[in-house]
Design a protein around this motif. Structure first.
Motif, short mmCIF file in Angstrom:
data_model
loop_
_atom_site.label_atom_id
_atom_site.label_comp_id
_atom_site.label_asym_id
_atom_site.label_seq_id
_atom_site.Cartn_x
_atom_site.Cartn_y
_atom_site.Cartn_z
N ASP A 81 26.11 30.20 24.23
CA ASP A 81 26.71 29.61 23.28
C ASP A 81 25.68 30.89 22.35
N ARG A 82 26.43 31.42 20.75
CA ARG A 82 25.31 32.05 20.51
C ARG A 82 24.41 30.78 19.10
N THR A 83 25.16 30.06 18.65
CA THR A 83 24.43 29.51 18.09
C THR A 83 23.15 28.79 18.41
N THR A 84 22.91 28.14 19.96
CA THR A 84 21.68 27.95 20.81
C THR A 84 20.70 28.74 20.91
N GLU A 85 21.61 30.31 21.59
CA GLU A 85 20.80 31.61 21.77
C GLU A 85 19.92 31.73 20.61
N LEU A 86 20.50 31.99 19.19
CA LEU A 86 19.99 32.01 17.80
C LEU A 86 18.62 31.13 17.61
N VAL A 87 19.17 29.82 17.94
CA VAL A 87 17.78 28.93 18.17
C VAL A 87 16.71 29.24 18.66
N LYS A 88 16.87 29.54 19.66
CA LYS A 88 15.81 29.96 20.99
C LYS A 88 15.23 30.93 20.80
N GLU A 89 16.15 31.83 19.87
CA GLU A 89 15.13 33.24 19.45
C GLU A 89 14.25 33.30 18.19
N TYR A 90 14.59 32.40 16.69
CA TYR A 90 14.25 32.71 16.40
C TYR A 90 13.27 30.85 15.67
N SER A 91 13.13 29.81 16.92
CA SER A 91 12.84 29.02 16.45
C SER A 91 11.46 28.71 16.70
N ILE A 92 10.62 27.93 16.30
CA ILE A 92 8.69 27.35 16.00
C ILE A 92 8.53 26.70 15.92
N ILE A 93 9.46 25.77 15.83
CA ILE A 93 9.18 24.05 16.63
C ILE A 93 8.09 23.99 17.52
N SER A 94 8.57 24.31 18.37
CA SER A 94 7.41 24.64 19.53
C SER A 94 5.03 24.57 19.08
N LYS A 95 5.71 26.48 18.55
CA LYS A 95 4.40 26.54 18.24
C LYS A 95 3.75 25.57 16.83
N VAL A 96 4.60 24.89 16.14
CA VAL A 96 4.07 23.85 15.56
C VAL A 96 3.18 22.79 15.52
N LYS A 97 4.04 22.20 16.61
CA LYS A 97 3.78 21.42 17.70
C LYS A 97 2.22 21.50 18.55
N SER A 98 1.97 22.41 19.29
CA SER A 98 1.09 23.10 19.45
C SER A 98 -0.21 23.15 18.51
N GLY A 99 0.20 23.31 17.45
CA GLY A 99 -0.97 24.19 16.50
C GLY A 99 -0.81 25.24 16.09
N GLN A 100 -0.11 26.51 17.13
CA GLN A 100 0.12 27.52 17.31
C GLN A 100 0.58 28.32 15.88
N PHE A 101 1.54 27.66 15.08
CA PHE A 101 1.81 27.66 13.51
C PHE A 101 1.40 26.94 12.68
N ASP A 102 0.84 27.32 11.16
CA ASP A 102 0.79 26.59 10.75
C ASP A 102 1.37 26.60 9.74
N ILE A 103 2.18 25.91 8.65
CA ILE A 103 3.34 25.96 8.06
C ILE A 103 2.71 25.86 6.06
N LYS A 104 1.86 25.68 6.71
CA LYS A 104 1.29 25.89 5.13
C LYS A 104 0.16 27.03 4.84
N LYS A 105 0.27 27.50 6.02
CA LYS A 105 -0.78 28.96 5.88
C LYS A 105 0.44 30.37 5.44
N PRO A 106 -0.05 31.49 5.24
CA PRO A 106 1.15 32.79 5.10
C PRO A 106 1.78 32.67 6.26
N LEU A 107 2.64 33.69 5.89
CA LEU A 107 3.81 33.79 7.63
C LEU A 107 3.17 35.22 7.53
N ASP A 108 3.98 36.17 8.51
CA ASP A 108 3.41 37.20 9.24
C ASP A 108 4.47 38.82 8.04
N LEU A 109 3.91 39.54 7.93
CA LEU A 109 4.23 39.99 6.91
C LEU A 109 5.44 40.99 6.54
#
Length: 508
Positions: free
Chosen positions: A246-274
């Motif tokens: 399932d290529r689409t699911t593999e794409l989501v698994k590779e790039y998804s950051i929703i779990s990091k957003v839920k755990s607080g490891q990723f902040d949408i309002k702050k700058p991202l990796d350059l």
């Protein structure tokens, strides 16, 4: 590999291409054209958003794809397709090398405007708002469950403690009575037997661990060997069809950051990796708080600046400024600075009306940088096209939302048929009012071409970033429908638009 190569393109190939083409073919005389490109970009994004809104309310499409629909309808593929078409052999029979180089530099400026909107202004986070409400509801539900489970655990712990205390007292009394009745000889025999048994158990455990390690190594080799053979034989046999990935699911698994957003490891309002085309980390996540001694002085100043900005409610300003450190942004800013200042431009390329002492080879002093950037940038177009094909290949047709296909067809008819007509009328109006020179054929074609390209490929990755790994993945299914329809129509619509512009408007 797609992710690594795209990072290479963004950090090395495209910056070299941007710097080389801007310095070579842009000068202070093109300031008016740069302003027209910025104005045209904003007009294209406005038309795209308008089309997305009309399709959403006209077809009452999936409500969880509203922001994603606006995102893909506004962002255009102005880097991969337009630059590659400008450097194609077909146009070399019509335009000169100087004209095509200037057309590539115009495409680079279009790309820079879009990167500024997406990265510096944070518009790349638009697909996040499709899942924001679900995440907030899930967090509230988890908080209520945690509170209820905490109270239940307290009562349960108290009951278990009372029971265990009673059981322990009874058990200790029984054990004491039994131990007093045992003789010393019996105790010694038991100790000897237990020691022998423990030695046997230890040896058996060691042997079992060694066997498990050998078996694991064997299975890993066998798995790797089978995977390599399957990759080599998949184009020639049908053996891969029974175990389709399932290529689409593999794409989501590779790039998804929703779990990091839920755990607080990723902040949408702050700058991202350059240093990534599709960043999945915040910029400050690369350094631990306990590792401040290893951070250079510049990094400490940067952190001080960020702390000061966020403490004075100027986080938005820091977000905008820090994104100028991206390689593409730096190359574009430096390229425009060197191109628009004649006494800097003459250090890199020869320029009529200005004189400076040349190098020993009768070339500009810093022409070596132009040679280097030209050599590196020549790989950007073929690799970018390979990445474009690889990105589209990741769309799984079985996962498409076929209820959304009708809306996708209408959206692409608007983007690939209606918007080019508006673009041709818009460019002709610019010529009529004198903003655009009638003889600037490559400039006119560059503007029209930007109206006629489909959605940006990066929309796939940004949408995958904000799509949950578990669940129906509605956003990716709808977006896949848009891309499949777009590239089935694009080959016909773009050929018509390009032929009409060259033959009718430009008079070739």
């Amino acid at each position: 590999m797609t992710k690594d190569i795209s990072t290479l393109v963004v950090n090395a190939l495209l910056p070299c291409l941007a710097f080389n083409k801007i310095v070579n073919y842009i000068s202070y005389k093109d300031l008016k054209m740069i302003g027209i490109i910025v104005l045209t970009s904003l007009f294209i994004y406005t038309l795209g958003i308008l089309g997305g809104v009309l399709v959403y309310f006209g077809f009452k499409t999936e409500p969880k794809f509203f922001y994603g629909l606006l995102f893909c309808s506004s962002c255009t593929n102005i880097s991969d397709l337009t630059i590659s078409i400008m450097q194609s052999e077909g146009l070399q029979a019509i335009f000169t090398t100087e004209q095509l180089g200037k057309g590539v530099s115009y495409a680079v400026i279009f790309m820079s405007v879009q990167n500024f909107l997406l990265m510096n202004l944070g518009l790349m986070t638009i697909p996040y708002y499709d899942v924001k409400n679900d995440i907030e509801k899930e967090e509230k539900h988890n908080e209520t469950d945690a509170n209820s489970s905490t109270s239940d655990d307290q009562h349960l712990t108290k009951d278990i403690t009372d029971k265990n205390s009673k059981a322990d007292s009874t058990f200790n009394n029984d054990v004491y009575d039994q131990q007093t009745s045992l003789s010393d000889a019996t105790i010694e025999s038991i100790d000897s037997i237990s020691t022998a048994d423990s030695d046997v158990v230890d040896s058996e455990e060691v042997e079992a661990e060694e066997i498990a390690e050998h078996e694991e190594t064997f299975h890993q080799r066998r798995k790797r060997k089978s995977s390599i053979s399957s990759v080599l034989t998949r184009p020639f046999t049908n053996s891969g069809t029974s175990h389709r990935v399932d290529r689409t699911t593999e794409l989501v698994k590779e790039y998804s950051i929703i779990s990091k957003v839920k755990s607080g490891q990723f902040d949408i309002k702050k700058p991202l990796d350059l240093y990534a085309e599709h960043p999945t980390e915040n910029i400050n996540n690369n350094h631990d708080e306990n590792d401040k001694e290893s951070i250079p002085e510049m990094e400490e100043k940067k952190n001080t600046l960020s702390d000061w900005c966020y403490s004075h409610r100027l986080g938005w300003l820091y977000y905008i400024l820090i994104n100028f450190e991206r390689p593409c942004s730096i190359a574009t800013v430096l390229g425009l600075l060197c191109a628009l200042v004649p006494w800097l431009r003459i250090l890199f390329v020869k320029q009529n009306g200005y004189h400076i002492h040349q190098g020993p080879d009768n070339a500009p002093v810093l022409s070596v940088f132009m040679d280097f950037t030209l050599y590196v940038s020549q790989a950007s177009v073929p690799i970018a096209l390979l990445l474009l094909g690889g990105s589209i290949a990741k769309i799984d047709l079985d996962k498409l939302d076929y209820k959304f296909v009708k809306a996708a067809i209408v959206l692409n008819l608007y983007r690939l048929c209606v918007m080019p007509i508006i673009g041709i009328a818009f460019v002709n109006r610019l010529v009529t009012i004198g903003w655009l020179d009638k003889g600037d054929s490559i400039g006119r074609m560059s503007l029209v071409m930007t109206f006629a390209v489909p959605s940006a490929t990066a929309c796939l990755y940004f949408t995958a970033m904000f799509t949950p790994v578990t669940g129906p993945q509605i956003q990716m299914a709808c977006l896949g429908s848009v891309y499949v329809v777009a590239y089935l129509m694009f080959f016909v619509t773009f050929a018509v638009v390009l032929t009409y512009t060259i033959k009718h408007d430009l008079g070739y």
